[in-house]
Design a protein around this motif. Sequence first.
Motif, mmCIF file in Angstrom:
data_model
loop_
_atom_site.group_PDB
_atom_site.id
_atom_site.type_symbol
_atom_site.label_atom_id
_atom_site.label_comp_id
_atom_site.label_asym_id
_atom_site.label_seq_id
_atom_site.Cartn_x
_atom_site.Cartn_y
_atom_site.Cartn_z
ATOM 1 N N ALA A 73 0.874 -1.183 0.000
ATOM 2 C CA ALA A 73 0.000 0.000 0.000
ATOM 3 C C ALA A 73 0.903 1.221 0.000
ATOM 4 O O ALA A 73 2.058 1.162 0.446
ATOM 5 N N ASP A 77 -3.396 5.959 -0.283
ATOM 6 C CA ASP A 77 -4.330 4.871 -0.601
ATOM 7 C C ASP A 77 -5.499 4.866 0.371
ATOM 8 O O ASP A 77 -5.332 5.082 1.574
ATOM 9 N N ARG A 102 -7.497 -2.618 -0.905
ATOM 10 C CA ARG A 102 -7.399 -1.261 -1.472
ATOM 11 C C ARG A 102 -8.699 -0.976 -2.205
ATOM 12 O O ARG A 102 -9.141 -1.763 -3.041
ATOM 13 N N ASN A 104 -9.729 1.393 -4.486
ATOM 14 C CA ASN A 104 -9.844 1.774 -5.902
ATOM 15 C C ASN A 104 -9.740 0.603 -6.875
ATOM 16 O O ASN A 104 -10.266 0.681 -7.986
#
Length: 144
Positions: A73, A77, A102, A104
């Motif tokens: 990461a 983020d 994560r 996105n």
Amino acid sequence: MEWALPDPFVIDIRVADEAIDAYQHVNNSEYLRWVEQISWAHSVALGLSIERYRELDRAMVVHRHELDYLAPAFAGDELQLATWIVDCDERFSLTRRFQLVRVNDAKTLLYARTRFACVALSTGRPKRLPEEYRRIYGNAVIVE
């Protein structure tokens, strides 16, 4: 989000610049800190705060952590960390699982598992789970 198990308890995390190490990604100690953070948040949501732990003279302390780092990461983020209680032996221990994703790209960055042991806060010695812990944590168990 696609979770490994149903009905997770979830917290949102935004990766701060302070979490980044010399390799320009989140330092592994930060993941462990997040695991502790969500464990407490979930316990509080279930009705077992640090104050209640003190009243009962009991604590759930880490016996074993297992962390599988799957991908890094980075600063900025947006993450979601999920936890589940997957075992409560109703005597001395409980086990949690964790999944860090994560947002996105829905990529799982970490799977983890922690086994906790019950001790008396006053002595640090192993003690049986109080009835309240057995009931609350036991009712929260998600079968793997």
